[in-house]
Design an enzyme around this catalytic site. Structure first.
Site, PDB file in Angstrom:
ATOM      1  N   ARG A   1       0.486   3.804  -3.149  1.00 37.95           N
ATOM      2  CA  ARG A   1      -0.139   5.100  -2.846  1.00 37.95           C
ATOM      3  C   ARG A   1       0.892   6.211  -2.666  1.00 37.95           C
ATOM      4  NH1 ARG A   1      -5.722   3.671   0.341  1.00 37.95           N
ATOM      5  NH2 ARG A   1      -5.634   1.435   0.037  1.00 37.95           N
TER       6      ARG A   1
ATOM      7  N   GLU B   1     -12.704   0.491  -9.288  1.00 34.02           N
ATOM      8  CA  GLU B   1     -12.337  -0.408 -10.405  1.00 34.02           C
ATOM      9  C   GLU B   1     -13.314  -0.368 -11.580  1.00 34.02           C
ATOM     10  OE1 GLU B   1     -12.288  -1.254  -7.194  1.00 34.02           O
ATOM     11  OE2 GLU B   1     -10.125  -1.507  -6.853  1.00 34.02           O
TER      12      GLU B   1
ATOM     13  N   THR C   1      -1.573   0.992 -10.198  1.00 37.32           N
ATOM     14  CA  THR C   1      -2.815   0.373  -9.737  1.00 37.32           C
ATOM     15  C   THR C   1      -3.604   1.289  -8.813  1.00 37.32           C
ATOM     16  OG1 THR C   1      -3.760  -1.694  -8.935  1.00 37.32           O
ATOM     17  CG2 THR C   1      -1.866  -0.812  -7.716  1.00 37.32           C
TER      18      THR C   1
ATOM     19  N   GLU D   1       0.840  -1.210   0.000  1.00 41.24           N
ATOM     20  CA  GLU D   1       0.000   0.000   0.000  1.00 41.24           C
ATOM     21  C   GLU D   1       0.871   1.254   0.000  1.00 41.24           C
ATOM     22  OE1 GLU D   1      -3.122  -0.004  -0.446  1.00 41.24           O
ATOM     23  OE2 GLU D   1      -3.900  -1.921   0.273  1.00 41.24           O
TER      24      GLU D   1
ATOM     25  N   ASP E   1      -5.257  -9.814  -8.260  1.00 43.74           N
ATOM     26  CA  ASP E   1      -5.557  -8.760  -9.255  1.00 43.74           C
ATOM     27  C   ASP E   1      -4.388  -7.992  -9.873  1.00 43.74           C
ATOM     28  OD1 ASP E   1      -5.105  -7.482  -6.797  1.00 43.74           O
ATOM     29  OD2 ASP E   1      -7.018  -6.448  -6.721  1.00 43.74           O
TER      30      ASP E   1
HETATM   31  C1  DMJ Z   1      -6.589   0.448  -4.529  1.00 43.66           C
HETATM   32  O1  DMJ Z   1      -5.799   0.736  -3.440  1.00 43.66           O
HETATM   33  C2  DMJ Z   1      -5.814  -0.170  -5.625  1.00 43.66           C
HETATM   34  O2  DMJ Z   1      -6.547  -0.089  -6.783  1.00 43.66           O
HETATM   35  C3  DMJ Z   1      -5.444  -1.591  -5.364  1.00 43.66           C
HETATM   36  O3  DMJ Z   1      -4.811  -2.207  -6.442  1.00 43.66           O
HETATM   37  C4  DMJ Z   1      -6.627  -2.400  -4.999  1.00 43.66           C
HETATM   38  N1  DMJ Z   1      -7.689  -1.712  -4.426  1.00 43.66           N
HETATM   39  C5  DMJ Z   1      -7.741  -0.377  -4.063  1.00 43.66           C
HETATM   40  C6  DMJ Z   1      -9.038   0.307  -4.419  1.00 43.66           C
HETATM   41  O4  DMJ Z   1     -10.127  -0.476  -4.452  1.00 43.66           O
END
Ligand code: DMJ
Length: 659
Positions: free
Chosen positions: A284, A547, A633, A280, A412
């Site tokens: 982020r 998403e 992501t 994370e 994912d």
């Molecule tokens: C986000 O932090 C990112 O997209 C991550 O890959 C998975 N999910 C959350 C949002 O739903």
């Protein structure tokens, strides 16, 4: 009456007037003048030699400095250069010729400032480094001529003093990304939709600022900070760092400036004495900061990205190089989640590649690339059951954990990053693309199912068999992923990819459309009569996830089918109706209730991803064109190598070789 000084009266038209015309003084007058002059001289000399303030020349400096300090107290702006003209608000470091201030005056002021700083160990405030970026403009703007790489604007040594300024070497105005949302023919409807989404961003940001500034997230109903364990217990300003590039892209520059200044002054990961998630923090924080660096060229963001990544490096000290899940930046102790046993999570170890390779390229430090190359190597070489990648892997032994396979939670973004690592590299990282195509062929053969009602979905596997006819909201990113894979390389799978992309995006929209709130559940099932609906109570939540909108955005860009914009607008209206509260935006506890209760969390990804993708859905293609940018992501755009002039590849300097 006679006074000390004699008066010689003259008259003009009978009126007495003083006379000053006389050739010489009388003796008494001479004595008087000499004694007055002498008195002045004695007082002046006395002051020079006996008053402490004037004893030495250094004291003279002290006094000057005291005056200076008084001025400084009156307001730092008194010491700062006057604002540049409206269209000239670029890097403060640029000395602009042909307009604005005289460079000599700027030079003098800079010397004075440097002197004061040097003498007094004091830091005079810098003017912040960024550009004014209009979000809505009729001019088409962004980079049209891709080049391999541009000179790094903040390189320590950029050759010659002509571009050097007080706050660092020159960053050319063209180094700033000009965010243009609208083309010349934009209609009123498009403008008003963009303004609505921008207003949502403002509402989310302002309330975070009001009730949780510097904390990680906001509790919008109880109007206080939300402490999420994924960021550790400390004040990491997750919402600031995650939301900054969205502010920039929307042209919310005042908000961007306050966020940028918070990052510059307060983001210090080494002060955090609790565990945070390596994954994370990478997607982020490192991703968000790198995106801001690419967009603005402001070196603060690059420095902070490296600072955060450096704190994560001890987690990679495992026999295989696959990182542990959690790290305490203060103690540097790493560990796994209790619920995962000895294992790391596939989506976590496999979703660092973009950020770490780009960080190496902009800093010139190979350590980050080495970490993710090692992970790639393990995953490339390991034997894969039916060409698929299980969700758990042990970093000590390099062996798979339980053979659960998913394109939703735990799997994912590993697949997403295989495709995007190839794209970010300018399609040079062929190993990644091959791994992606092999895995996707297997996934589509084994996981893609069609419900009795005709909805396509990606089931979850365990030991090679369908384990659950369920799709997570998280897997709704896959529509966009397959569409991108289809249009970026022509191969035997490209047609199928696009077909699947359309079907999966349609199914995800159905999961929204079949709820009372028109917002989608956390997971939805396909069992008997129930299709694309959640069954368990913990699946009925909507936590402001992005998403589905991510796929609408990519599908719109690549197909120009109006329905994706229509679906996106439905979502905006649903968010406004059900999630907007006075103190920001809240997730929902049950999307099937007419008047759902809020979960009281404004997730940082709502600002980073959800609002960004919705905004981009209604913007022109020229705003972050997919040929030049790859979204990590967490929706942080990174420039594509060899295709985007803002890649900012590090330029080695002769100093690099010195010990
Ligand atoms: C986000 O932090 C990112 O997209 C991550 O890959 C998975 N999910 C959350 C949002 O739903």
């Amino acid at each position: 009456m006679t006074g000390i000084l004699p008066s010689y009266q003259r008259f003009v038209n009978g009126v007495p007037v003083p006379s000053i015309s006389r050739r010489s003084f009388r003796l008494r007058e001479k004595y008087l003048i000499v004694s007055v002059l002498l008195t002045f001289g004695i007082v002046w000399l006395g002051a020079l030699f006996y008053l402490p303030e004037f004893k030495s020349s250094s004291s003279v400096n002290d006094s000057v400095y005291k005056v200076y300090k008084h001025i400084q107290k009156a307001g730092p702006e008194l010491l700062m250069p006057p604002p540049l003209a409206q269209n000239d608000v670029g890097d403060p470091g640029i000395i602009r010729h042909g307009g604005g201030e005289d460079p000599h005056i700027i030079g003098d002021r800079n010397r004075l400032r440097a002197k004061i700083e040097e003498d007094m160990g004091m830091k005079v405030l810098e003017r912040p480094q960024f550009d004014v970026v209009p979000s809505v403009s009729s001019s088409k703007g962004p980079q049209k001529n891709p080049v391999d790489a541009i000179e790094e604007p903040d390189a320590a040594n950029n050759g010659g003093s002509k571009n050097i300024s007080p706050s660092g070497p020159k960053a050319d105005a063209s180094d700033k990304y000009v965010a243009v949302a609208l083309g010349p023919n934009a209609d009123a409807d498009q403008i008003s939709k963009l303004e609505t989404i921008k207003g949502m961003m403002r509402h989310a940001w302002n309330n975070y600022k009001l009730y949780a500034w510097g904390k990680n997230e906001l509790k919008p109903i109880s109007k206080r900070p939300h402490l999420s364990s994924i960021f550790g217990g400390g004040d990491m300003g997750a919402t600031i760092v995650d939301g900054l590039d969205t502010l920039y892209i929307m042209g919310l520059m005042d908000e961007f400036r306050e966020g940028r200044d918070w990052v510059a002054e307060n983001l210090n990961i080494n002060e955090i004495d609790s565990e945070l998630s390596v994954f994370e923090t990478t997607i982020r924080f490192v991703g968000g900061l790198l995106s801001c660096y690419a967009l603005t060229g402001d070196s603060v963001f690059k420095t902070k990205a490296a600072h955060v990544a450096d704190a994560l490096l001890p987690a990679f000290e495992t026999p295989t190089g696959l990182p542990y899940a959690l790290i305490n930046p203060s103690t540097k102790v790493s560990r796994q989640y209790h619920w995962a046993g000895p294992n790391s999570i596939l989506s976590e170890v496999g979703t660092l590649h973009l950020e770490f390779t780009y960080l190496s390229d902009v800093t010139g430090k190979e350590v980050y690339r080495q970490k993710v190359d090692r992970i790639r190597d393990v995953l490339h070489k390991i034997e894969k059951p039916n060409d698929l990648y299980p969700n758990f892997i042990n970093p000590r032994t390099g062996a798979w954990g339980q053979k659960h396979i998913s394109l939703g939670a735990l799997g994912d973004s590993f697949y997403e990053y295989l495709l995007k690592a190839w794209l970010l590299s300018g399609k040079r990282d062929n190993e990644a693309r091959i791994m992606f195509d092999i895995a996707m062929e297997a996934a589509l053969d084994k996981m893609l199912k069609v419900s009795p009602g005709g909805l396509s979905y990606l089931a979850e596997l365990k030991y090679g068999r369908v384990f659950e006819d369920k799709m997570d909201h998280l897997s709704c990113f896959s529509g966009g992923m397959f569409a991108l894979a289809s249009t970026t390389l022509e191969n035997t799978q490209s047609e199928r990819y696009m077909d699947v992309a359309k079907k999966l995006t349609h199914t995800c929209h159905e999961s929204y459309d079949r709820s009372e709130t028109k917002l989608g559940p956390e997971a939805f099932r396909f069992t008997g009569a129930v299709e694309a609906r959640a069954q368990k109570s913990n699946e009925k939540v909507y936590i402001l996830r992005p998403e589905t909108f991510e796929s609408y955005f990519i599908m719109w860009r690549l197909t120009k089918d109006q329905k994706y914009r229509d679906w996106g607008w439905e979502a905006v209206q649903a968010l406004e109706k059900h999630c907007r509260v006075e103190g920001g935006y809240s997730g929902l506890v049950n999307v099937y209730h007419q008047r759902p209760q809020g979960d009281d969390v404004q997730q940082s990804f709502f600002l980073a991803e959800t609002l960004k993708y919705l905004y981009l859905l209604f913007s022109e293609d020229e705003l972050l064109p997919l040929e030049q940018w790859v979204f990590n992501t967490e929706a942080h755009p990174l420039p594509i190598k060899s295709h985007n002039p803002l890649y900012r590849l590090h330029q080695p300097s002769p100093m690099d070789n010195q010990v």
